[in-house]
Design a protein around this motif. Structure first.
Motif, PDB file in Angstrom:
ATOM      1  N   LEU A  21       0.829  -1.202   0.000  1.00 23.38           N
ATOM      2  CA  LEU A  21       0.000   0.000   0.000  1.00 23.38           C
ATOM      3  C   LEU A  21       0.866   1.255   0.000  1.00 23.38           C
ATOM      4  CD1 LEU A  21      -2.844   1.264   0.151  1.00 23.38           C
ATOM      5  CD2 LEU A  21      -2.651   1.100   2.655  1.00 23.38           C
ATOM      6  N   VAL A  57      -6.868  -0.948   2.398  1.00 26.72           N
ATOM      7  CA  VAL A  57      -7.012   0.066   1.354  1.00 26.72           C
ATOM      8  C   VAL A  57      -6.638   1.459   1.833  1.00 26.72           C
ATOM      9  CG1 VAL A  57      -8.727  -1.262   0.075  1.00 26.72           C
ATOM     10  CG2 VAL A  57      -9.482   0.406   1.799  1.00 26.72           C
ATOM     11  N   SER A  78      -5.240   3.283  -1.301  1.00 30.20           N
ATOM     12  CA  SER A  78      -4.932   2.563  -2.544  1.00 30.20           C
ATOM     13  C   SER A  78      -5.535   3.305  -3.742  1.00 30.20           C
ATOM     14  CB  SER A  78      -5.460   1.128  -2.488  1.00 30.20           C
ATOM     15  OG  SER A  78      -6.868   1.128  -2.463  1.00 30.20           O
TER      16      SER A  78
END
Length: 134
Positions: A21, A57, A78
């Motif tokens: 990430l 994320v 992300s």
């Protein structure tokens, strides 16, 4: 239909997923840093955001001075989940965590192109600051 994102203060994460990430967000190859050891040792807390599948994320780290000042580092979402409010929620939860720990100030440094996000969307007020490259 809007995707459900879950958030966790001091949430669990694997080093590899955070490395991936971070690399996506900051434009470098994934490394083999021990993110877990780093944040446990140096941070007041951090916030993890996960999508419905459990994928990491979003992430923000909240470092601190052990007293009244906390600092945001490594705010990242992300690429496929950007511009959906995740980063704003990460920062809000980071502020909540710092406030709950007794911090009086939350600091953040950012590049000019992120001013609208941090100042307008997240409510930081501009201040003068200095920086020395080491």
């Amino acid at each position: 239909m809007t995707e459900t994102i879950t958030y966790a203060w001091r949430g669990d994460f694997a080093n590899a997923e955070l490395a991936t990430l971070h690399a996506q967000g900051f434009g470098h190859p994934p490394g083999d840093e021990d993110w877990r050891a780093r944040v446990v040792r140096h941070s007041l807390g951090w916030v993890c955001a996960r999508d419905e599948s459990g994928e990491l994320v979003g992430f923000v780290n909240v470092a601190w001075d052990g007293g009244g000042h906390a600092f945001l580092l490594d705010t990242v979402v992300s690429p496929g989940h950007r511009r959906s409010g995740i980063a704003t929620r990460l920062v809000a939860l980071a502020a909540d965590g710092a406030r709950a720990a007794g911090c009086e100030w939350l600091h953040v440094d950012f590049e000019d192109h992120l001013r609208g996000f941090y100042v307008d969307a997240c409510g930081f007020r501009p201040t003068a600051a200095g920086l020395i490259a080491l």
